[in-house]
Design a protein around this motif. Structure first.
Motif, PDB file in Angstrom:
ATOM      1  N   UNK A 124      34.297  35.466  21.123  1.00 55.24           N
ATOM      2  CA  UNK A 124      35.041  34.879  20.009  1.00 55.24           C
ATOM      3  C   UNK A 124      35.492  33.446  20.285  1.00 55.24           C
ATOM      4  N   UNK A 125      35.351  32.987  21.508  1.00 55.14           N
ATOM      5  CA  UNK A 125      35.827  31.650  21.876  1.00 55.14           C
ATOM      6  C   UNK A 125      34.697  30.632  21.769  1.00 55.14           C
ATOM      7  N   UNK A 126      34.968  29.557  21.036  1.00 60.14           N
ATOM      8  CA  UNK A 126      33.962  28.505  20.893  1.00 60.14           C
ATOM      9  C   UNK A 126      33.849  27.669  22.160  1.00 60.14           C
ATOM     10  N   UNK A 127      34.964  27.554  22.911  1.00 57.16           N
ATOM     11  CA  UNK A 127      34.946  26.709  24.112  1.00 57.16           C
ATOM     12  C   UNK A 127      36.134  27.070  24.994  1.00 57.16           C
ATOM     13  N   UNK A 128      35.996  26.776  26.293  1.00 59.20           N
ATOM     14  CA  UNK A 128      37.097  26.928  27.245  1.00 59.20           C
ATOM     15  C   UNK A 128      37.435  25.574  27.833  1.00 59.20           C
ATOM     16  N   UNK A 129      38.719  25.209  27.783  1.00 59.82           N
ATOM     17  CA  UNK A 129      39.213  24.051  28.515  1.00 59.82           C
ATOM     18  C   UNK A 129      40.127  24.578  29.622  1.00 59.82           C
ATOM     19  N   UNK A 130      39.688  24.426  30.852  1.00 59.57           N
ATOM     20  CA  UNK A 130      40.459  24.865  32.010  1.00 59.57           C
ATOM     21  C   UNK A 130      40.850  23.648  32.827  1.00 59.57           C
ATOM     22  N   UNK A 131      41.589  23.873  33.909  1.00 60.26           N
ATOM     23  CA  UNK A 131      42.149  22.722  34.626  1.00 60.26           C
ATOM     24  C   UNK A 131      41.070  21.807  35.180  1.00 60.26           C
ATOM     25  N   UNK A 132      39.896  22.355  35.509  1.00 57.12           N
ATOM     26  CA  UNK A 132      38.824  21.498  36.014  1.00 57.12           C
ATOM     27  C   UNK A 132      38.369  20.470  34.983  1.00 57.12           C
ATOM     28  N   UNK A 133      38.466  20.828  33.699  1.00 55.05           N
ATOM     29  CA  UNK A 133      38.008  19.922  32.643  1.00 55.05           C
ATOM     30  C   UNK A 133      39.135  19.074  32.068  1.00 55.05           C
ATOM     31  N   UNK A 134      40.352  19.255  32.561  1.00 55.27           N
ATOM     32  CA  UNK A 134      41.493  18.495  32.062  1.00 55.27           C
ATOM     33  C   UNK A 134      41.650  17.210  32.855  1.00 55.27           C
ATOM     34  N   UNK A 135      40.708  16.310  32.666  1.00 53.34           N
ATOM     35  CA  UNK A 135      40.731  15.016  33.339  1.00 53.34           C
ATOM     36  C   UNK A 135      40.747  13.897  32.300  1.00 53.34           C
ATOM     37  N   UNK A 136      41.556  12.893  32.550  1.00 54.15           N
ATOM     38  CA  UNK A 136      41.607  11.701  31.708  1.00 54.15           C
ATOM     39  C   UNK A 136      41.452  10.502  32.643  1.00 54.15           C
ATOM     40  N   UNK A 137      40.411   9.719  32.411  1.00 55.82           N
ATOM     41  CA  UNK A 137      40.094   8.580  33.270  1.00 55.82           C
ATOM     42  C   UNK A 137      39.973   9.008  34.738  1.00 55.82           C
ATOM     43  N   UNK A 138      39.383  10.186  34.943  1.00 56.83           N
ATOM     44  CA  UNK A 138      39.092  10.653  36.289  1.00 56.83           C
ATOM     45  C   UNK A 138      40.213  11.375  36.999  1.00 56.83           C
ATOM     46  N   UNK A 139      41.404  11.443  36.400  1.00 56.46           N
ATOM     47  CA  UNK A 139      42.545  12.095  37.042  1.00 56.46           C
ATOM     48  C   UNK A 139      42.907  13.383  36.312  1.00 56.46           C
TER      49      UNK A 139
END
Length: 233
Positions: A129-144
């Motif tokens: 049922x989930x279109x996508x997963x955002x987990x901590x590995x993908x929570x990067x902004x400008x590399x951080x």
């Protein structure tokens, strides 16, 4: 939300879709404290205090360890979340029916690591049922790393999903994450079941559109979100 456009639901995982406080959080906290103790040479009390301090300051213990001690994120996450999850997951019945009934896309947004999140979601039967997963590995902004409650991360996520903030609804048990989401323009739903901090709060904060005891109550309360406000129950 504005009818008839369907919303995009952003679901937290722990203590929102299942009761992580029942057994999982205790194990993760013990493993994190042991990791900090071993890798930084602290005694148990010092290690536990540092774990909590980094979690409170950054939204995730990992952030402080990476920033201040050069810890490898992948090693820390793998070590602290390697456990027999099926034996520990406790959740209400009816989650798959809930996700089938809700209109619009459903996206997972969790500060947990991807391997752990994938295993829990599959155990709950929600993976289809989930279109996508955002987990901590993908929570990067400008590399951080920028986990919740980072406003920059939420804006980045909305851009990736190609959805305006007013169409997105964050469903969460953690008030500080909802406050950040409201500042970005999202609708917010506070789930108090299993939340030690939010569960004691009787009044609905101004940045919360809807307060629920259980995520299973969401379908019957959607009209409240459409009207732009909720009750304190």
């Amino acid at each position: 939300m504005r009818d008839p456009v369907k919303p995009v639901f952003l679901f937290d995982l722990d203590n929102t879709l299942h009761d992580a406080s029942h057994a999982i959080f205790g194990q993760i906290n013990q493993r994190m404290t042991a990791y900090v103790r071993e890798h930084l040479g602290l005694d148990p009390a010092q290690a536990d205090a540092l774990r909590v301090r980094y979690w409170q300051r950054y939204g995730a213990t990992l952030m402080g360890l990476v920033r201040h001690h050069g810890v490898r994120a992948d090693h820390f996450l793998r070590t602290t979340h390697d456990m027999d999850l099926p034996a520990l997951v406790q959740a209400e019945r009816g989650l798959t029916r809930l996700f089938a009934r809700l209109p619009g896309r459903k996206v997972l947004v969790t500060n947990a690591p991807d391997g752990y999140a994938a295993a829990v979601v599959r155990h709950l039967g929600l993976h289809a049922h989930l279109a996508r997963r955002y987990t901590i590995e993908s929570m990067r902004v400008h590399g951080s790393y920028r986990p919740k409650p980072s406003r920059a991360m939420l804006r980045h996520l909305l851009a990736r999903e190609r959805v305006p903030a007013w169409r997105a609804v964050l469903v969460e048990d953690t008030a500080v994450n909802l406050k950040a989401a409201r500042a970005v323009g999202l609708r917010t739903v506070l789930v108090t079941h299993g939340s030690r901090s939010a569960g004691r709060r009787r009044a609905r904060p101004g940045y919360v559109d809807l307060r629920l005891r259980s995520v299973l109550d969401l379908p019957r309360r959607l009209s409240v979100l459409r009207r732009g406000g909720g009750s304190n129950r």
